[in-house]
Design a protein around this motif. Structure first.
Motif, mmCIF file in Angstrom:
data_model
loop_
_atom_site.group_PDB
_atom_site.id
_atom_site.type_symbol
_atom_site.label_atom_id
_atom_site.label_comp_id
_atom_site.label_asym_id
_atom_site.label_seq_id
_atom_site.Cartn_x
_atom_site.Cartn_y
_atom_site.Cartn_z
ATOM 1 N N ARG A 134 0.765 -0.850 0.206
ATOM 2 C CA ARG A 134 0.042 0.358 0.201
ATOM 3 C C ARG A 134 0.771 1.571 0.063
ATOM 4 N NH1 ARG A 134 -4.408 -0.067 5.036
ATOM 5 N NH2 ARG A 134 -2.562 -0.881 5.960
ATOM 6 N N ARG A 173 -5.065 -1.910 -7.886
ATOM 7 C CA ARG A 173 -5.186 -3.008 -7.246
ATOM 8 C C ARG A 173 -3.844 -4.365 -7.992
ATOM 9 N NH1 ARG A 173 -10.531 -5.642 -5.573
ATOM 10 N NH2 ARG A 173 -9.252 -6.029 -4.367
ATOM 11 N N ARG A 174 -3.599 -5.045 -6.417
ATOM 12 C CA ARG A 174 -2.679 -6.277 -6.152
ATOM 13 C C ARG A 174 -0.990 -5.633 -7.269
ATOM 14 N NH1 ARG A 174 -2.907 -9.509 -3.603
ATOM 15 N NH2 ARG A 174 -2.236 -11.468 -4.897
#
Length: 380
Positions: A134, A173-174
């Motif tokens: 993150r 994301r990811r």
């Protein structure tokens, strides 16, 4: 398959052994850069780098000669390398994915032993599952502003630079929207390094907090948004030469356990023989896959082999020590750190061998998907 070394390799071995015998290891507490600079002056840093883009004062060496140097270094009992992250991980990554400016800027000081590096990958919520990171980097003109936290960062207090995997695309994301950034560590007030104190009183790892720390946009390796590809390329480098050198240390630890083992116990003797045979098999497997670029499962197989083997050796070390294994130093006082002996440290540290560097579960998943072609596990 012939696993022997040729005459040129043995001549290289003699040169390496002679140099290591002539040069003195810096005393404990000396400047951590000093030994790296000594190695750099001798031309022993980066001997395995691809020379397509030029040389940086280091020696040319074949893959087998790289193995020879790594083995002789370990056999000489030379100190743990402060520069191994820059030399063995970042430099080959820059050679493969970096641009000419990045290679010209960062490879020469690594080869001279002048700049040390650390790795900014793992986070409190993203260790083995690296795609869950993150830490964010927001572009601000010619710089990125980085905010987030990394954990288990070895050498963060000594390093001059850190390569950081950060999310540069908001809402991504990811493995999408990640970038591989080169970040200077000397940023007072913007980078906070906190040692992670262990039960023994030592602190081998650190937490690193980024609070608006800056990185030059010219130091984004592989281009913005391509961080996952670069990061996976870097992780694939942890094979072959480094594994073979590691096994020299494993052999020395096994020899010490054998020395302490009771000769009359057939069960312990059987386990020692098994450990010895498995170590030989690991060496042959590492030599077999040395330099392989078409086997996506090779690094994962190697990690599964040595992680479990080393952990079992630690358990066996405690077994042969008997009750003495749980006893601390006789002169210990509460005012000083609890000092472990080498075999106690071996046992406790190896509990993490099947977790750090990619847990066993992650390695099996890689083999299942990339080698066996099994379907991917669903992710939330």
């Amino acid at each position: 398959m012939d696993f022997s070394f040729g005459p040129q390799d043995e001549a290289f071995r003699a040169e390496a052994r002679s140099w290591l015998a002539e040069h003195r290891v810096p005393p404990q507490g000396a400047d951590p850069h000093s030994w790296e600079r000594e190695l750099g002056r001798g031309g022993w840093i980066g001997i395995g780098w691809d020379r397509t883009y030029g040389t940086y004062g280091n020696r040319a060496a074949t893959l087998l000669q790289q193995v020879v140097w790594a083995e002789e270094y370990a056999r000489a009992g030379a100190p743990a390398r402060m520069g191994h992250i820059g030399e063995n991980l970042l430099a080959p990554t820059l050679i493969e994915f970096g641009d000419p400016h990045q290679r010209d800027r960062f490879l020469p000081p690594i080869a001279r032993g002048e700049e040390l590096w650390c790795q900014g990958y793992s986070e409190p919520g993203a260790g083995s599952d690296l795609a869950g990171i993150r830490t964010a980097a927001v572009r601000d003109g010619d710089t990125y502003r980085i905010t987030g936290q990394k954990i288990w960062t070895s050498l963060a207090r000594e390093a001059d630079w850190c390569f950081v995997l950060a999310r540069t695309e908001e809402g991504s994301r990811r493995h999408h929207g990640l970038s591989f950034l080169l970040v200077p560590m000397e940023q007072p007030g913007l980078i906070d390094i906190r040692p992670i104190r262990q039960m023994s009183g030592e602190a081998d790892f650190n937490e690193v907090f980024f609070d608006g720390a800056t990185a030059d946009t010219a130091h984004c390796v592989g281009g913005e948004g391509n961080g996952w590809r670069v990061a996976m390329g870097l992780l694939a480098l942890e094979r072959g030469v480094s594994t073979l050198a590691q096994q020299i240390g494993f052999a020395a630890e096994l020899d010490e356990v054998i020395r302490l083992a009771p000769a009359h116990d057939p069960l312990i003797r059987e386990r020692l023989i098994t450990q010895w045979a498995e170590l030989k098999a690991m060496r042959w497997n590492a030599l077999r896959t040395l330099g392989s670029t078409d086997d996506p499962g090779a690094p994962s197989v190697a990690k599964l082999l040595w992680g479990g083997w080393h952990q079992r050796l630690g358990e066996l070390a405690m077994l042969v020590r008997g009750p003495a294994a749980s006893v601390g130093p006789q002169d210990w006082t509460p005012e000083q750190p609890y000092v472990l002996d080498p075999l106690q440290r071996l046992f406790l540290f190896t509990r993490a061998d099947t977790v750090y560097g990619g847990s066993d579960e992650i390695q099996r998943e890689i083999i299942a998907q990339r080698v066996l072609g099994l379907p991917r596990e669903p992710h939330p």
